[in-house]
Structures are given as C-alpha cells and as structure tokens.
Scaffold this motif. Sequence first.
Motif, PDB file in Angstrom:
ATOM      1  N   GLU A 483       0.878  -1.200  -0.135  1.00 30.08           N
ATOM      2  CA  GLU A 483      -0.002   0.072  -0.028  1.00 30.08           C
ATOM      3  C   GLU A 483       0.740   1.210   0.018  1.00 30.08           C
ATOM      4  O   GLU A 483       0.563   2.374  -0.566  1.00 30.08           O
ATOM      5  CB  GLU A 483      -0.910   0.064   1.234  1.00 30.08           C
ATOM      6  CG  GLU A 483      -1.910  -1.350   1.170  1.00 30.08           C
ATOM      7  CD  GLU A 483      -3.123  -1.192   2.230  1.00 30.08           C
ATOM      8  OE1 GLU A 483      -2.669   0.011   3.134  1.00 30.08           O
ATOM      9  OE2 GLU A 483      -4.003  -1.901   2.310  1.00 30.08           O
ATOM     10  N   MET A 484       1.895   1.160   0.820  1.00 38.09           N
ATOM     11  CA  MET A 484       3.001   2.218   0.408  1.00 38.09           C
ATOM     12  C   MET A 484       3.418   2.563  -0.843  1.00 38.09           C
ATOM     13  O   MET A 484       3.462   3.721  -1.135  1.00 38.09           O
ATOM     14  CB  MET A 484       3.971   2.000   1.482  1.00 38.09           C
ATOM     15  CG  MET A 484       5.170   3.150   1.577  1.00 38.09           C
ATOM     16  SD  MET A 484       4.443   4.875   1.950  1.00 38.09           S
ATOM     17  CE  MET A 484       4.265   4.521   3.673  1.00 38.09           C
ATOM     18  N   ARG A 487       0.423   3.983  -2.822  1.00 36.34           N
ATOM     19  CA  ARG A 487       0.372   5.611  -2.626  1.00 36.34           C
ATOM     20  C   ARG A 487       1.328   6.295  -2.969  1.00 36.34           C
ATOM     21  O   ARG A 487       1.023   7.258  -3.634  1.00 36.34           O
ATOM     22  CB  ARG A 487       0.289   5.717  -1.172  1.00 36.34           C
ATOM     23  CG  ARG A 487       0.044   6.937  -0.377  1.00 36.34           C
ATOM     24  CD  ARG A 487      -1.116   7.695  -1.019  1.00 36.34           C
ATOM     25  NE  ARG A 487      -2.261   7.072  -0.460  1.00 36.34           N
ATOM     26  CZ  ARG A 487      -3.486   7.249  -0.958  1.00 36.34           C
ATOM     27  NH1 ARG A 487      -3.847   8.339  -1.949  1.00 36.34           N
ATOM     28  NH2 ARG A 487      -4.662   6.723  -0.489  1.00 36.34           N
ATOM     29  N   ALA A 490       0.414   6.672  -6.764  1.00 37.14           N
ATOM     30  CA  ALA A 490      -0.824   7.268  -7.067  1.00 37.14           C
ATOM     31  C   ALA A 490      -0.381   9.055  -6.922  1.00 37.14           C
ATOM     32  O   ALA A 490      -0.892   9.621  -7.614  1.00 37.14           O
ATOM     33  CB  ALA A 490      -1.853   6.914  -6.194  1.00 37.14           C
ATOM     34  N   GLU A 491       0.315   9.252  -5.762  1.00 35.35           N
ATOM     35  CA  GLU A 491       0.545  10.647  -5.496  1.00 35.35           C
ATOM     36  C   GLU A 491       1.786  11.400  -6.497  1.00 35.35           C
ATOM     37  O   GLU A 491       1.726  12.430  -6.731  1.00 35.35           O
ATOM     38  CB  GLU A 491       0.802  10.921  -4.107  1.00 35.35           C
ATOM     39  CG  GLU A 491      -0.148  10.543  -3.241  1.00 35.35           C
ATOM     40  CD  GLU A 491      -1.232  11.241  -3.177  1.00 35.35           C
ATOM     41  OE1 GLU A 491      -1.331  12.458  -3.888  1.00 35.35           O
ATOM     42  OE2 GLU A 491      -2.319  10.859  -2.916  1.00 35.35           O
ATOM     43  N   LEU A 541      -7.290   1.338  -1.511  1.00 34.66           N
ATOM     44  CA  LEU A 541      -6.146   1.081  -0.628  1.00 34.66           C
ATOM     45  C   LEU A 541      -6.748   0.807   0.693  1.00 34.66           C
ATOM     46  O   LEU A 541      -7.678   1.459   0.988  1.00 34.66           O
ATOM     47  CB  LEU A 541      -5.113   2.574  -0.358  1.00 34.66           C
ATOM     48  CG  LEU A 541      -4.372   2.940  -1.536  1.00 34.66           C
ATOM     49  CD1 LEU A 541      -3.436   3.835  -1.290  1.00 34.66           C
ATOM     50  CD2 LEU A 541      -3.300   1.572  -1.883  1.00 34.66           C
TER      51      LEU A 541
END
Length: 716
Positions: A483-484, A487, A490-491, A541
């Motif tokens: 998930e990290m 993320r 995604a960002e 997420l």
Amino acid sequence: MDKEIDDLTNEVNELINPDYMDDDELQGIVGTEIDDAIDFIDNTVSPIRAKATEYYRGEPFGDEEDGRSQVVSMDVRDTVQAIMPSLMRVFTSGDKVVEFVPRGPEDVAMAKQATEYVNYVFQKDNAGFLVLHSAFKDALVRKNGVIKFYWDESYETQTSEMTGLDDMALAALSGDPTVSMDIVSSYPAFEQTEEMAAVGQEAPLLHDIRATRRLPQGRVKVEAVPPEEFLIDRRAKSIEDAELVAHRRVVTVSDLVAMGYDRDEIDSLASDTDEMDMNVERYTRNPALTNASSDRSDPAMRKVSYIEAYIKVDRDGDGIAELRKVCVAGVGNKILSDQPWDVVPFASFCPDPEPHDYFGMSIADIVMDIQRIKSVVMRNTLDSLAMSIHPRIAITEGQVNIDDVLNTETGAIIRQRSPGQVQPLTMPFVGQQAFPVLTYMDEVKQNRTGISKAAAGLDADALQSSTAGAVAATVNAAQQHIEMIARIFAETGMKTLFRGILRLIVQNQDAIRMVRLSNEFVPIDPRSWNASMDASANVALGNGTDAERMAMLQNLMQMQKEALTTLGPINPLTDMQKLYNTLSEMTSLAGFKDTSRFWSDPAQFQPPQTPDEPDINEQLIAVQIQQIQADMQKKAAELQLEREDMLMKDDRERDKMEMELYMSAAELQAKYGTQINVEQIKKSTAISREAMKAQAEMVKEAVRGEEQRPSNPQRA
C-alpha cells in the motif's frame, strides 16, 4: 512546414530583440546538456539497472566453476512477481483511477464528466493496463518507470477501388482534400455512333480508380518509455525541476521524413551504426540486439539518433528561463526544431524514492544481496550433497584400470590388481547446517519487502493454528508495504499522468466526440473544461480483498434494507438511490462492468404512463353542459305543451267563431235578406291558421337542433 515557421519566428525575434539567443548559442547549450545527460545515464545509471535486470532473470553471476553447482536463487523475481498482482489490482480494480476535483459548485458536472472521459481515454483509447504493467515492473526492477503522454496526429487510411465513374463523379472526388486517387483505366461508356462521328462528338469516358482516404484521428497517446531511452540531468530532484528531460530514440530516415522534416537534411544525419550501442542496459534487457545486423541497402531505413529534449533556457533574453521543446538528430545533436512548451510530458514512478534525488531505490536494489547470499549457500549445500552421494575416489597409480574408475555408470566394476587399490573418500553431508541461514535470509527479505508465504496465506505451519485476528494481522502487515508503494505511485506518477492527459484533451480536441460513459452514449466537448483542475488519486487502498469488500457491501445492503423497511422510503438515513449505489458496487465487484443489465438507476426512473384522469374543471363543465341540456329539454317540452294548448284554444275559438259567423250570417240573411259569403270568410281564417302553424313548426325545429348539437366545453 513547422520547421520553416520556427526558423522564421526565430529570425524575427533576433531582429526585434537584441538579447534573443541565436541558434548557434542554443545549439551549444542543448548539445552540452544532452551529452552530459547521456554520459550520466549510460555510464552511471544503466550499469546498475542492467545488473538488476540480470538478477531479475536469474542469470549467472559470472564466477561459476565447472563441475560445481551453478544454481541461482530467484528472490528478485519472486518478490517482484508477488507485489505486481496486488499493485495492478489496486490501480485497475475500479473504473476511475484518478478523479478530478471541482474548484467551485459550477465545476461539479464538468469535473465528473472529465473524470469519466480521461479514464476512458487512458483505458480504452490506450492499453492502460499494459502501460501501467510495464511502468510498474520497470519501477520495481530498474528504479524508475516512465510513461510518456502526447497528442498523436495520426491518420486513418482507407483504400478502396471504384469502377465505372463518370467525369462528374471523378471531379467530385478530386475536390475532396482527404482523398488521393490513381486512375487505373479509362474507357468509353458506349461505342461511338456514325452520327456522333459525323459531328465530331466522342462518347463520354468512364474511369476505374483506386482511392485512398486519409481521415485525421487525433488522439492522446500514452506509452511506457524504455528506461535507457529516458534522459534527465544529473542534478535533477524531480522531472518538474530538472533543467533537461529528454527522450532519445534510434529511428529511421522514413520515420523522420513522415514527421515533416526535410529529406536531404535527414539523409545527411543518417548513419549505418546504432547510436545507442554503448548502452549496456539496452542489450541486457534485449540480448537479441547483440547479434543484430543492418544489411539493408534501403536509404529510407538508415538509422538516425533522434532526441526530443525539454530544456529550460532563457532564449528571449528576459532573465527568466522558459521551458522549450528542442528536437535534435545525428551524432552532433543538430537542432531540427525549437518551440516554446508548457509541460514536460513524462510521468515517473519509483517505489522507494530518495528525498532530493530523482533516482530512488527499487525492489531489486534491496533484494539483490539476499539473492546472491542465498545462491552461494544453495550452491554449497548442493555441492555437499553431491560429494556425499558421489564421493571422490583414491587409487593406487598403476594398480587400477583408469577407464573403470572414470566410468560413473551405476553398478560398473572397477578392475584392480590387488584388493584395497581403490578407496572412496567419504564426505559427510553438512547441508543441514546451512538451512537456518536460508531461513534467516528469508526473514531479512520479509522485513525489507513485507512479502512472505505467511502473508500470502501459503505457510500452513504458521497459520493453521492461528486465530483469525492473528492471520489478518499477518496479512495486513505485509499489505502495508504494498500500500505504501501504491500510495507513492498514485501521488506522483498517476496524478501527473492524468493531469497531462486532461491538458492534452482540452488543448487539442477541437470537435465533439461521442463516447459511451456510465453505460450511456454522451457527446464530449472538452473545449470549455478547466485544464488546471486538481486531481485526486482513487486507488483501492486499505479496502481488503474482493471477498472482504463483498461481505462488507452485503452487510451494508442489509442495513439499508432494514432502514427502508422500518422508516419508510423517505427517511433521514438512506433512500433508494443509496441502495442502488450499493447494489451497483456489488455487481461491479463481481466482475460485471455494465451494471445497467441488472439494476436501473432510480434517478432516471420514469413511472409507466397511465390514462389521464379527467380534470376537476372539465368535470364541472360536463355537469353544467348536462344541466343546460336538461333545461333545454324541459323548456322544449314546456314549449310543446304550450303549443298544443294554444292550438286547442285556437280550435275552440275557431269553432266558436264559425258558429257565431254562421249564426250572424243567418240572422243577417233572415233580417235583411243579404247574401253573406261564409266560405270566403272561412278561407281567410284558414290562411291565418296555417301561418300560425308554420311559425310553431319553426320554433319546434330550432329546439330540436339545440338538442342534437354536440357538447363543447369551451362553447359552454
């Protein structure tokens, strides 16, 4: 044509502004920056990424010995392959990977449509899944994955053959700018007659042609860039603040001529050798290129090094460096075109970014040493096993047949001159002492990456006696690492990518396009959209697996149904629209993208058409009409009675008058002897009576006409 316009613009600017940078100075700056970026990528970054590629493929380390184990552990590949499915599910499980945020209430509808259309362009117009797969794998193995987005001014070509066209049809096709044609043959429509020959007239011609129609199909193009083709200056912290970002390729003369460049200029820059021969990463990723040869003699297929460079330079002399797109080709990086630009069209993904540096670390970087250690341990373990199964043999020289000793066939005899001339050197198996080392290295890998058999639910010894909470905690601990990474992707890359796609659509799509969004065909005209809308990553997420999400949605649906049953369809907690959202999400999660096949949106529901109930005013008017008709009928009956009574009175009066007339006539005749014409008097009286009857009939007809007239509310 674009090159000529750029050259003319630069000449005008040089004449108007004495501080304007000339072409030679720009050539020197661009050439220096590109050469430095190439040196940085080819000599510093590419060797590291090439080594990571070798580890990912499980290739030998280069220190193998003949006769010894050469096994290679595949920890890098195993770890990457364990991460990729979860990572792809996160970014492709939903239809909207990124959502655009409206800046005001007036932008809500526009942001919703822009979100759906940009996701449509990424997923449908382009192979979005495969592009993300390539970029993510590059990021996990080779530090960074790069996606390029641009507007592709391509054409759709349709070729067809037509026969029997007359001159008018041929002229009509010739006037179409999108059509190019070749006349295959022409022939008379019919044989020339003698009369036509006498006056010098010829038969009209018919033509067989081959027509090619080129229709513009401008679309946003998204593609994953090979890592070695992407250049960035060594001082860059990110793509946004880099002084130089470039995409280098080896293309053919034909490709550049098709882009609109001058053929003679491109021919002078062509070479028979590949300008990227020095990049080790390219040949490591594709070993087949090592023995590739270019024996073609076609000049159009000669190779040219072509670089699209996005560089910050102060060409207009105002003291502020602006972003410009400079395209160069050839060994000397000759400038082919130069124009101002608004945004660098690249999105970068890195799983473990390093602060204040563009290149971070990949999964391969943190697992390669573990793969090397495990490979060495496994090789020694297998060597020990081989030595214990097939030990070395000591012989007395000259007392043993050497051929028999070298024969490893099972059960083969060894001839010796006396007993004891052949002795095996017993080697005990010591591999079991190495097993804890392998277990320890797996634990180190698990701590670094979060990937383990227990997290994947494959370690029966660790999970068979554990509680559900312990199992969930083990799995969630591993998912946190993935998930990290998701993320971060995604960002960074996803937001940049989708904002770039939106900008390209707004700037270049100049016509309405009909596409299917939310199971409906919608006309899309992005010319009025706000190209600077904020983007929000919408990745799955922390939502658990599909089974867990389905179970949660089922519980949610049950609670919604209970609320609707208890509180009614109109209540402060939920409504039919929210229940539809839950059912639609469950259907989509089950794999059915077109949820309209199963559920109808309550917002678009229209009740079935029923016969219209009569209006209360119309009912009142109908009652009034009926009352009027009844009154008219009553009045007509009264008039009929009055008429009959009048006739009866008239008859009585007439009879009375006749009697009096006869009596008077008789008296007068008897008294005076005068002759009275009684019949004439009766005739005059009858005429008056007939007139009265005719008048009564007219009144009766008028009444009957009113009764038979159709009802008319407006007239009433």
